[in-house]
Design a protein around this motif. Structure first.
Motif, PDB file in Angstrom:
ATOM      1  N   LEU B   2      43.258  36.496  36.259  1.00 53.16           N
ATOM      2  CA  LEU B   2      44.189  35.373  36.291  1.00 53.16           C
ATOM      3  C   LEU B   2      45.585  35.859  36.650  1.00 53.16           C
ATOM      4  CD1 LEU B   2      43.076  33.413  33.092  1.00 53.16           C
ATOM      5  CD2 LEU B   2      42.378  33.055  35.435  1.00 53.16           C
ATOM      6  N   ILE B  45      36.994  33.067  39.887  1.00 51.16           N
ATOM      7  CA  ILE B  45      37.393  32.497  38.589  1.00 51.16           C
ATOM      8  C   ILE B  45      36.547  31.266  38.287  1.00 51.16           C
ATOM      9  CG2 ILE B  45      39.264  31.262  37.414  1.00 51.16           C
ATOM     10  CD1 ILE B  45      41.190  33.233  38.864  1.00 51.16           C
ATOM     11  N   LEU B  62      47.591  33.281  29.345  1.00 49.76           N
ATOM     12  CA  LEU B  62      46.991  32.661  30.522  1.00 49.76           C
ATOM     13  C   LEU B  62      45.603  32.208  30.115  1.00 49.76           C
ATOM     14  CD1 LEU B  62      47.874  35.214  33.335  1.00 49.76           C
ATOM     15  CD2 LEU B  62      49.111  33.167  32.666  1.00 49.76           C
ATOM     16  N   ILE B  64      42.167  29.444  31.408  1.00 46.75           N
ATOM     17  CA  ILE B  64      41.696  28.466  32.391  1.00 46.75           C
ATOM     18  C   ILE B  64      40.358  27.903  31.956  1.00 46.75           C
ATOM     19  CG2 ILE B  64      40.461  30.089  33.913  1.00 46.75           C
ATOM     20  CD1 ILE B  64      41.968  28.484  36.229  1.00 46.75           C
ATOM     21  N   LEU B 122      46.946  27.667  35.228  1.00 45.74           N
ATOM     22  CA  LEU B 122      46.693  28.969  34.604  1.00 45.74           C
ATOM     23  C   LEU B 122      47.423  29.165  33.286  1.00 45.74           C
ATOM     24  CD1 LEU B 122      46.860  31.516  37.558  1.00 45.74           C
ATOM     25  CD2 LEU B 122      44.867  30.829  36.250  1.00 45.74           C
TER      26      LEU B 122
END
Lengths: 222, 483
Positions: B2, B45, B62, B64, B122
């Motif tokens: 990330l 990702i 971070l 996600i 993110l």
């Protein structure tokens, strides 16, 4: 000593904070507007220090320092640098509203802010929110009002900065422990915004010979 | 992984400033390569999120999940195709600049703009997400003003001042939500934390925070009546910038608003958000559809179509239920892919004919067959004609709404979409067909054609066939919007 007087001193800062916001709505001289903005930022610094000492919050002391560095020192310098002192020294010839009407509307907006803030203040009942939240909200709304009624680009930018000050005036009471990383990033955001908008003002001045942005009206639906 | 997505554009922003190469080919090459790597990272990702669930990095600062991964995928895909288009439009065609150092500055801002947009999905802490959203405005301001005409400066001014006003309102909303998380106990100030903490938050804080964010970020999304800056900025910016502004910048701001939908639903005492989303969405779709009838500028036409599509997504989310949320994700993707193609087609047309006026171009298909075909395809695709992807996504919204029994909402939505369809096809028809004039047209740079071809592939394929992993990503993303 300081503990006893924190609340009235904070209210004192808040009162003058509100007056500077109203002053910016109705002052024609751009330089005077900017001076009022700097005074307003100093009042924000003072209020953050007061509440920071009272709640022994290191974060708020950091907010005070960051606000001082960005808003009292950096922004006037950034504006002079980016937009140029010639634009800086201008005086607005006419405003969308006359001054008495603008003041009347400002008073109504302050009342409105108390009306919006009261339910939140009573729902949580945290110290200082009864002073800072309505006044911060009023700063936000008065800043937005400044942006809408001023024709001069620099005055609109100062309106945006007043909005931001209002948000921070509220935030020092509602979230006294906001992580410093968020404070720092928000603090960086404000000078960056001033820089970008200042540079844009210079470009508009260079290209069109004027900074009366309300006259830029070629793009519209017909 | 990330962190790499954030570091790469930052490096590239500096790298493009090196005075290497001839006539700005170096920054163009660096930008295409960087964005290709970013797209590959985003795919990796997304695959990781799909098979192993949401993940975190850098001490959870971070993070996600599937919705974030979908947005990241869209931003990086458009970043890649727009990088190719920019090579043709900004470097070879030299729109807006003759000096190479101005071209370098374009590319630096391009990377910073991409950085601010990839940061939105993110970053875990919501207060920092706010800063990323505000940065998308500030970094793109001079991209909007790139051509330095009075009209583009006017557009940039309105864009920066109005969206910054919105952002500051949104900031107070974000801080009030943070206050609410403190009152609710020690829940982290992340999207997931807000959902878990919502039942314990004071409802006035939650509702006031939401309304401030809705108005503030709604300005940036272009929701009616806060949309007034959008057609100006999205028509005066150079076409590759328009593709990013319309395709994904609006979606990143919408992402923040949609994230609050499950938060409000998780708070039992707060008013149901669904009618609000439907009403706000329908107002935008309706107003945009009728405004589309009277446009005279074909880039402005695509800008109003963005307002329409943002409204459609709001309605789809507001309908509620898994099928509608799935359709909303489909629509978000379909809009980003199709709208970027439309602006590439508009840019190609502008490069060939030199005018943005609908009434000034006739018989484009005879004069510049490639530009004419692209504009025709783009116009039909964004209007929602089969077999393009927007047709499928809009159809699935109608089906989900009818299955929920929300007949009135769907009837209005279908009416407005039909009006927009007629308006778009009417204007496109005037430009593409008709008697060709003899006025000369300019050659179209090859990278522009390459970008059109690459952008057309998903727009066509996803209308006919949805690959399994992408469908799974849509489902996982839709699940983040709650029940």
């Amino acid at each position: 000593m300081i503990n006893l007087f924190t609340e009235p001193l904070d209210a004192f800062c808040g009162g003058f904070f509100l007056l500077t916001a109203i002053g910016i709505v109705s002052t024609r001289q751009i330089l005077a507007c900017l001076r009022l903005f700097v005074i307003q930022a100093l009042l924000l610094v003072a209020a953050a220090l007061l509440i920071g000492v009272k709640l022994s919050s290191g974060d708020l002391v950091a907010v005070a320092v960051i606000t001082f560095v960005t808003k009292v020192v950096a922004i006037p310098w950034v504006l002079k640098l980016s937009a140029g002192s010639e634009i800086y020294a201008q005086r607005e010839i006419d405003q969308v509203l006359n001054i008495p009407l603008a003041l009347l509307i400002s008073a109504a907006l302050v009342l409105f802010s108390y009306f919006v803030a009261t339910p939140m203040v009573t729902a949580v009942g945290q110290p200082f929110t009864d002073i800072n939240l309505p006044i911060g909200l009023a700063g936000l709304v008065l800043g937005a009002f400044t942006v809408t009624v001023r024709r001069e680009a620099m005055a609109q930018l100062i309106g945006l900065l007043v909005m931001e000050n209002g948000v921070f005036f509220a935030s020092i009471s509602i979230v006294p422990h906001l992580p410093v990383i968020a404070e720092i990033s928000a603090a960086i955001d404000v000078p960056v915004m001033s820089l970008i908008i200042g540079l844009l003002i210079r470009r508009i001045h260079k290209r069109t010979g004027s900074t009366v942005v309300s006259e830029l009206a070629t793009l519209r639906e017909d | 992984m990330l962190a790499a997505v954030l570091i790469l554009p930052l490096l590239a922003a500096l790298l493009v400033l090196l005075p290497i190469g001839h006539r700005g080919r170096w920054p163009a090459l660096v930008t295409v390569l960087t964005n290709a790597i970013l797209l590959a990272l985003a795919l990796a990702i997304a695959a990781h999120v799909l098979y192993a669930g949401a993940f975190h990095e850098w001490n959870r600062s971070l993070s996600i999940d599937a919705f974030g991964a979908l947005l990241l995928l869209l931003v990086t895909f458009l970043g890649f195709t727009t990088a190719i288009f920019s090579w043709g439009y900004i470097v070879e065609r030299r729109v807006g600049a003759t000096r190479t150092d101005k071209v370098r500055l374009y590319y630096t801002l391009y990377h910073l703009f991409i950085l601010s947009m990839v940061a939105v999905p993110l970053i875990a802490h919501v207060a920092l997400v706010w800063i990323a959203v505000e940065m998308t405005t500030l970094m793109s301001a001079f991209l909007v003003a790139y051509e330095d005409t009075p009209a583009s400066l006017e557009a940039a001014w309105k864009y920066v001042v109005l969206t910054s006003m919105g952002a500051i309102l949104g900031l107070l909303g974000v801080l009030i939500l943070y206050w609410a998380t403190r009152v609710a106990g020690d829940v982290p100030f992340t999207w997931a934390g807000l959902v878990t903490g919502a039942p314990h938050m004071p409802k006035t804080l939650l509702w006031t925070g939401f309304l401030l964010i809705l108005v503030g970020f709604g300005t940036k999304v272009g929701l009616v009546p806060l949309h007034t800056w959008l057609p100006d900025a999205h028509s005066q910016a150079p076409s590759p910038v328009c593709a990013l502004l319309s395709g994904v910048e609006t979606s990143t701001a919408l992402f923040v608003i949609l994230r609050l939908f499950p938060v409000l639903q998780a708070a039992p005492l707060v008013a149901d958000p669904r009618p609000w989303f439907i009403a706000i969405g329908l107002v935008s779709v309706g107003a945009a559809a009728f405004l589309l009838l009277q446009i005279r500028d074909y880039k402005r036409m695509f800008a109003f179509s963005t307002v329409e599509h943002m409204g459609i997504i709001m309605v789809a989310v507001g309908l509620g239920g898994m099928p509608a949320h799935l359709a909303a994700m489909y629509q978000l993707t379909a809009h980003a892919l199709t709208k970027s193609f439309c602006f590439f087609a508009a840019g190609t047309t502008l490069a060939a004919t030199g005018t943005q006026e609908v009434g000034a171009v006739h018989g484009l298909i005879h004069r510049a067959p490639l530009a004419g075909t692209a504009l025709l395809l783009g116009g039909l695709a964004i209007a929602g004609a089969p077999p393009f992807v927007v047709f499928i996504s809009e159809f699935s919204i109608f089906r989900a709404g009818l299955a929920n029994g929300q007949y009135l909402s769907i009837a209005l939505l279908a009416l407005f979409v039909a009006v927009a369809f007629c308006a778009l096809t009417f204007h496109i028809n005037r430009i593409v067909f008709g008697r060709a004039e003899d006025s000369p047209v300019h050659a179209i740079p090859k990278p522009c054609l390459a970008a059109l071809v690459i952008a057309a592939i998903p727009m066509l394929i996803l209308g006919l066939y949805l690959p399994g992993p992408l469908a799974a990503l849509f489902r996982a993303a839709a699940a983040t919007l709650g029940h």
